[in-house]
Scaffold this motif. Structure first.
Motif, PDB file in Angstrom:
ATOM      1  N   VAL A 130       0.451  -1.251  -0.199  1.00  9.22           N
ATOM      2  CA  VAL A 130       0.059   0.292   0.321  1.00  9.22           C
ATOM      3  C   VAL A 130       0.822   1.250  -0.037  1.00  9.22           C
ATOM      4  CG1 VAL A 130      -1.851   1.152   1.469  1.00  9.22           C
ATOM      5  CG2 VAL A 130      -1.882  -0.795   0.861  1.00  9.22           C
ATOM      6  N   ARG A 131       2.154   1.087   0.840  1.00 10.12           N
ATOM      7  CA  ARG A 131       2.972   2.575   1.198  1.00 10.12           C
ATOM      8  C   ARG A 131       3.161   2.906  -0.872  1.00 10.12           C
ATOM      9  NH1 ARG A 131       8.498   1.297   3.800  1.00 10.12           N
ATOM     10  NH2 ARG A 131       8.412   0.434   2.138  1.00 10.12           N
ATOM     11  N   ASP A 132       3.498   1.680  -1.910  1.00 11.21           N
ATOM     12  CA  ASP A 132       3.956   2.468  -2.776  1.00 11.21           C
ATOM     13  C   ASP A 132       2.380   2.844  -4.205  1.00 11.21           C
ATOM     14  OD1 ASP A 132       6.591   1.153  -3.002  1.00 11.21           O
ATOM     15  OD2 ASP A 132       5.931  -0.999  -3.560  1.00 11.21           O
ATOM     16  N   VAL A 133       1.789   2.039  -3.649  1.00  6.67           N
ATOM     17  CA  VAL A 133       0.408   3.274  -4.251  1.00  6.67           C
ATOM     18  C   VAL A 133      -0.773   4.132  -3.542  1.00  6.67           C
ATOM     19  CG1 VAL A 133      -2.381   2.484  -4.950  1.00  6.67           C
ATOM     20  CG2 VAL A 133      -0.449   0.997  -4.632  1.00  6.67           C
ATOM     21  N   ALA A 134       0.146   4.421  -2.372  1.00 10.86           N
ATOM     22  CA  ALA A 134      -0.680   5.901  -1.818  1.00 10.86           C
ATOM     23  C   ALA A 134      -0.225   6.421  -1.700  1.00 10.86           C
ATOM     24  CB  ALA A 134      -0.617   5.656  -0.423  1.00 10.86           C
ATOM     25  N   PRO A 135       0.777   7.363  -2.384  1.00 15.15           N
ATOM     26  CA  PRO A 135       1.538   7.859  -2.226  1.00 15.15           C
ATOM     27  C   PRO A 135       1.054   8.564  -4.147  1.00 15.15           C
ATOM     28  CG  PRO A 135       3.037   7.019  -1.921  1.00 15.15           C
ATOM     29  CD  PRO A 135       2.759   6.156  -2.344  1.00 15.15           C
ATOM     30  N   GLY A 136       0.503   7.877  -4.789  1.00 17.22           N
ATOM     31  CA  GLY A 136       0.475   8.284  -5.925  1.00 17.22           C
ATOM     32  C   GLY A 136      -1.680   8.834  -5.999  1.00 17.22           C
ATOM     33  N   PHE A 156       3.689  16.336  -7.675  1.00 15.82           N
ATOM     34  CA  PHE A 156       4.593  15.782  -8.927  1.00 15.82           C
ATOM     35  C   PHE A 156       4.916  14.801  -7.933  1.00 15.82           C
ATOM     36  CE2 PHE A 156       4.902  19.012 -12.322  1.00 15.82           C
ATOM     37  CZ  PHE A 156       2.946  19.356 -12.510  1.00 15.82           C
ATOM     38  N   LEU A 157       6.151  14.789  -6.475  1.00 14.05           N
ATOM     39  CA  LEU A 157       7.082  14.157  -6.442  1.00 14.05           C
ATOM     40  C   LEU A 157       5.695  12.676  -5.778  1.00 14.05           C
ATOM     41  CD1 LEU A 157       8.261  16.180  -4.134  1.00 14.05           C
ATOM     42  CD2 LEU A 157       9.420  14.965  -5.817  1.00 14.05           C
ATOM     43  N   LEU A 158       4.796  12.752  -5.143  1.00 13.47           N
ATOM     44  CA  LEU A 158       3.988  11.854  -4.816  1.00 13.47           C
ATOM     45  C   LEU A 158       3.654  11.205  -6.175  1.00 13.47           C
ATOM     46  CD1 LEU A 158       1.448  12.955  -2.404  1.00 13.47           C
ATOM     47  CD2 LEU A 158       3.514  11.733  -1.828  1.00 13.47           C
ATOM     48  N   TRP A 159       2.858  11.386  -7.351  1.00 13.23           N
ATOM     49  CA  TRP A 159       2.826  10.510  -8.441  1.00 13.23           C
ATOM     50  C   TRP A 159       3.984   9.656  -9.265  1.00 13.23           C
ATOM     51  CZ3 TRP A 159      -1.174   8.530  -9.951  1.00 13.23           C
ATOM     52  CH2 TRP A 159      -0.769   8.201 -11.829  1.00 13.23           C
ATOM     53  N   TYR A 160       5.166  10.755  -9.205  1.00 15.57           N
ATOM     54  CA  TYR A 160       6.418   9.866  -9.882  1.00 15.57           C
ATOM     55  C   TYR A 160       6.725   7.919  -9.068  1.00 15.57           C
ATOM     56  CZ  TYR A 160       6.153  13.368 -13.792  1.00 15.57           C
ATOM     57  OH  TYR A 160       6.172  13.536 -15.446  1.00 15.57           O
ATOM     58  N   ARG A 161       6.310   8.863  -7.755  1.00 19.23           N
ATOM     59  CA  ARG A 161       7.185   7.789  -6.512  1.00 19.23           C
ATOM     60  C   ARG A 161       6.424   6.384  -7.631  1.00 19.23           C
ATOM     61  NH1 ARG A 161       9.881   6.643  -1.958  1.00 19.23           N
ATOM     62  NH2 ARG A 161       9.096   4.755  -0.517  1.00 19.23           N
ATOM     63  N   THR A 162       4.935   6.930  -7.136  1.00 16.19           N
ATOM     64  CA  THR A 162       4.189   5.479  -7.133  1.00 16.19           C
ATOM     65  C   THR A 162       4.408   5.555  -8.648  1.00 16.19           C
ATOM     66  OG1 THR A 162       2.643   5.970  -5.368  1.00 16.19           O
ATOM     67  CG2 THR A 162       2.311   4.258  -8.042  1.00 16.19           C
ATOM     68  N   VAL A 163       4.873   5.500  -9.694  1.00 14.02           N
ATOM     69  CA  VAL A 163       4.771   5.632 -10.971  1.00 14.02           C
ATOM     70  C   VAL A 163       5.774   4.404 -11.451  1.00 14.02           C
ATOM     71  CG1 VAL A 163       5.269   5.696 -13.770  1.00 14.02           C
ATOM     72  CG2 VAL A 163       3.801   6.827 -12.508  1.00 14.02           C
ATOM     73  N   ALA A 164       7.160   4.917 -10.708  1.00 13.25           N
ATOM     74  CA  ALA A 164       8.248   4.410  -9.843  1.00 13.25           C
ATOM     75  C   ALA A 164       8.574   2.719  -9.968  1.00 13.25           C
ATOM     76  CB  ALA A 164       9.934   5.181  -9.738  1.00 13.25           C
ATOM     77  N   ALA A 165       7.536   3.064  -8.706  1.00 16.59           N
ATOM     78  CA  ALA A 165       7.114   1.850  -8.037  1.00 16.59           C
ATOM     79  C   ALA A 165       6.299   0.530  -8.465  1.00 16.59           C
ATOM     80  CB  ALA A 165       6.541   1.872  -6.328  1.00 16.59           C
ATOM     81  N   CYS A 169      -5.546  13.592 -22.896  1.00 17.89           N
ATOM     82  CA  CYS A 169      -3.913  13.753 -23.973  1.00 17.89           C
ATOM     83  C   CYS A 169      -2.862  14.273 -23.313  1.00 17.89           C
ATOM     84  CB  CYS A 169      -3.523  14.408 -25.260  1.00 17.89           C
ATOM     85  SG  CYS A 169      -5.395  13.444 -26.479  1.00 17.89           S
ATOM     86  N   CYS A 170      -2.693  14.818 -22.102  1.00 19.02           N
ATOM     87  CA  CYS A 170      -1.522  15.605 -21.649  1.00 19.02           C
ATOM     88  C   CYS A 170      -1.606  15.098 -20.404  1.00 19.02           C
ATOM     89  CB  CYS A 170      -2.126  17.389 -21.354  1.00 19.02           C
ATOM     90  SG  CYS A 170      -1.665  18.590 -22.772  1.00 19.02           S
ATOM     91  N   GLU A 171      -2.632  14.867 -19.856  1.00 18.65           N
ATOM     92  CA  GLU A 171      -2.571  13.846 -18.610  1.00 18.65           C
ATOM     93  C   GLU A 171      -1.316  12.959 -18.907  1.00 18.65           C
ATOM     94  OE1 GLU A 171      -2.017  12.030 -14.938  1.00 18.65           O
ATOM     95  OE2 GLU A 171      -2.705  14.593 -15.503  1.00 18.65           O
ATOM     96  N   ALA A 172      -2.089  11.935 -19.532  1.00 15.22           N
ATOM     97  CA  ALA A 172      -1.229  10.531 -20.396  1.00 15.22           C
ATOM     98  C   ALA A 172       0.308  11.101 -20.777  1.00 15.22           C
ATOM     99  CB  ALA A 172      -2.064  10.239 -21.784  1.00 15.22           C
ATOM    100  N   GLY A 173       0.382  12.325 -21.210  1.00 12.34           N
ATOM    101  CA  GLY A 173       1.326  12.946 -21.669  1.00 12.34           C
ATOM    102  C   GLY A 173       2.536  13.090 -20.791  1.00 12.34           C
ATOM    103  N   PHE A 174       2.418  13.132 -19.535  1.00 16.00           N
ATOM    104  CA  PHE A 174       2.648  13.491 -18.075  1.00 16.00           C
ATOM    105  C   PHE A 174       3.174  12.144 -17.471  1.00 16.00           C
ATOM    106  CE2 PHE A 174       2.838  14.187 -13.906  1.00 16.00           C
ATOM    107  CZ  PHE A 174       3.200  15.638 -13.628  1.00 16.00           C
ATOM    108  N   THR A 175       3.005  11.500 -17.432  1.00 15.33           N
ATOM    109  CA  THR A 175       3.314  10.263 -17.215  1.00 15.33           C
ATOM    110  C   THR A 175       4.345   9.474 -18.208  1.00 15.33           C
ATOM    111  OG1 THR A 175       1.269   9.450 -15.971  1.00 15.33           O
ATOM    112  CG2 THR A 175       2.792   7.925 -16.241  1.00 15.33           C
ATOM    113  N   LEU A 176       3.928   9.048 -19.443  1.00 16.43           N
ATOM    114  CA  LEU A 176       4.194   8.737 -20.221  1.00 16.43           C
ATOM    115  C   LEU A 176       5.687   9.679 -20.730  1.00 16.43           C
ATOM    116  CD1 LEU A 176       1.203   7.293 -22.831  1.00 16.43           C
ATOM    117  CD2 LEU A 176       2.328   5.851 -21.000  1.00 16.43           C
TER     118      LEU A 176
END
Length: 324
Positions: free
Chosen positions: A12-18, A233-242, A164-171
Motif C-alpha cells: 500500500v505504501r507504493d500506491v498511496a503516494p500516487g 508531482f513527487l507523490l505521483w512519480y514515486r508511485t509510477v517508479a514503484a 492527452c496531456c495527462e497521459a503524456g505527463f506520465t508516459l
C-alpha cells in the motif's frame, strides 16, 4: 527502462503516494476555476517558478542528488513540461470556463486506458489484460461520476486536450525515471515548464499582465504551486517508479471523485445515484487492477525507487544521496 511487471507484488505504501497525488490533481480542477479571468500564462509562470524553488529546497533538505539531464533526456523532460504542465493547465482553466470542473476531471480519469496500453509498451513489456480491463472499469465509473455535467463543444475539446496531456505527463517521464527518479523528473520538468511560460507570457499577454491579478487568484496559484505541483508531482512519480505506468494510471480514477467532493464542499450539491454507482465502479476497478496475482513471488525493488528521497530510499537504492 525496466519496471515492475503486473505480477510483481507491491505494498500500500507504493500506491498511496500516487493516490494522494491524484486526489490533489482532482482538487486542482475546482481551484483552477478561480484563474479563468486571470492572465493565465503569467500566473502559471509564477506558479511553476515558485514550485521549482520549493522543490530544490526540499531536495536539499532531503539530501537528494539531482542529476543533470543529458542527450535525449532533455527532449523527454521538455515533453513532460510542455504537455503535463503548460498545455495541461491551459486546457484545465479554459475547460472549466465551458464545463463543470468534474467534467474536465472525468477526461483525466480516462487516462488509465491510454496508460494501460502505452505505458507497458514504453516499459518494454506487453500490456496486462487485467490492468486493461480494470482501466476500462475505472474510466467508465469516472464518466458516471459526472458524465452528465454541464459542458459544451469547447469544453469537450479542452477536456480531450487535458486527457492527452495527462497521459503524456506520465508516459514521457517513463524513459527518464530510472536515472532521475521522482525528485529529478519533478524538478527538471517544473523549471523547464516555468521557463517555457516565462517566454510565452510576455509575448501573448504583455509584460504588465500580472498588475491586475486579484488576491484570490494568487491564493489559487499558491495552492497549485505547493500542493498540486511540488507535492503531487513527487507523490505521483514515486508511485509510477514503484508499480509501473499501467497500474499507476488506474489511480487517475481518483481525480473526478476528488473534483466531485470539492464541488460538494464548495456548494455544488449532493451527488445523485449515478455518482454513487460510478464511485463503486472506480473502487472496484482499482481493487481489481491493483491486486497482485496469487502466483506472485518475493517482492522486487523497483528501479528508481532508491532515488525518491524518502527516509529509506538511500538504503534501497544502494547509495546515500548527496545534496545537489
Amino acid at each position: 527502462m525496466q519496471t515492475p511487471s503486473p505480477s510483481v507484488p507491491f505494498s500500500v505504501r507504493d500506491v498511496a503516494p500516487g493516490a494522494v497525488g491524484m486526489a490533489l490533481v482532482g482538487s486542482s480542477v475546482t481551484v483552477s476555476h478561480a484563474l479563468v479571468d486571470a492572465p493565465l500564462l503569467s500566473v502559471q509562470a509564477v506558479r511553476y517558478a515558485a514550485a521549482s524553488v520549493l522543490l530544490v529546497v526540499l531536495a536539499r533538505a532531503a539530501r537528494v542528488s539531482l542529476l543533470r539531464p543529458r542527450g535525449r533526456e532533455w527532449l523527454w523532460l521538455a515533453g513532460v513540461a510542455a504537455t503535463g504542465l503548460v498545455l495541461f493547465n491551459v486546457a484545465v482553466v479554459r475547460g472549466v470556463a465551458h464545463a463543470e470542473p468534474a467534467v474536465v476531471a472525468v477526461a483525466v480519469a480516462s487516462a488509465p486506458v491510454l496508460l494501460g496500453v502505452l505505458g507497458p509498451v514504453l516499459e518494454g513489456r506487453r500490456p496486462s489484460r487485467r490492468v486493461l480491463a480494470a482501466a476500462g472499469l475505472v474510466a467508465a465509473g469516472a464518466v458516471l461520476v459526472q458524465g452528465t455535467g454541464r459542458t459544451d463543444a469547447v469544453g469537450v475539446f479542452w477536456a480531450a486536450v487535458a486527457l492527452c496531456c495527462e497521459a503524456g505527463f506520465t508516459l514521457l517521464a517513463v524513459p527518464v525515471l530510472r536515472r532521475h527518479g521522482a525528485w529529478g523528473v519533478s524538478v527538471h520538468a517544473v523549471w523547464l515548464g516555468a521557463l517555457m511560460l516565462a517566454v510565452l507570457a510576455p509575448l501573448v499577454e504583455g509584460p504588465a499582465a500580472l498588475a491586475g491579478t486579484e488576491a484570490r487568484q494568487w491564493a489559487a496559484a499558491g495552492y497549485l504551486a505547493v500542493m498540486v505541483t511540488a507535492v503531487a508531482f513527487l507523490l505521483w512519480y514515486r508511485t509510477v517508479a514503484a508499480v509501473g505506468a499501467g497500474r499507476a494510471g488506474l489511480l487517475c480514477g481518483i481525480a473526478p471523485l476528488a473534483a466531485a467532493a470539492a464541488g460538494v464542499l464548495t456548494g455544488g450539491g449532493t451527488p445523485g445515484p449515478a455518482v454513487w454507482l460510478g464511485l463503486a465502479a472506480v473502487v472496484a476497478g482499482l481493487a481489481f487492477g491493483l491486486r497482485p496475482a496469487r502466483s506472485d513471488g518475493p517482492r522486487a525493488t523497483a528501479p528508481g525507487a532508491g532515488r525518491t528521497g524518502t527516509a529509506g530510499s538511500a538504503d534501497r537504492g544502494g547509495r546515500t544521496p548527496a545534496a545537489p
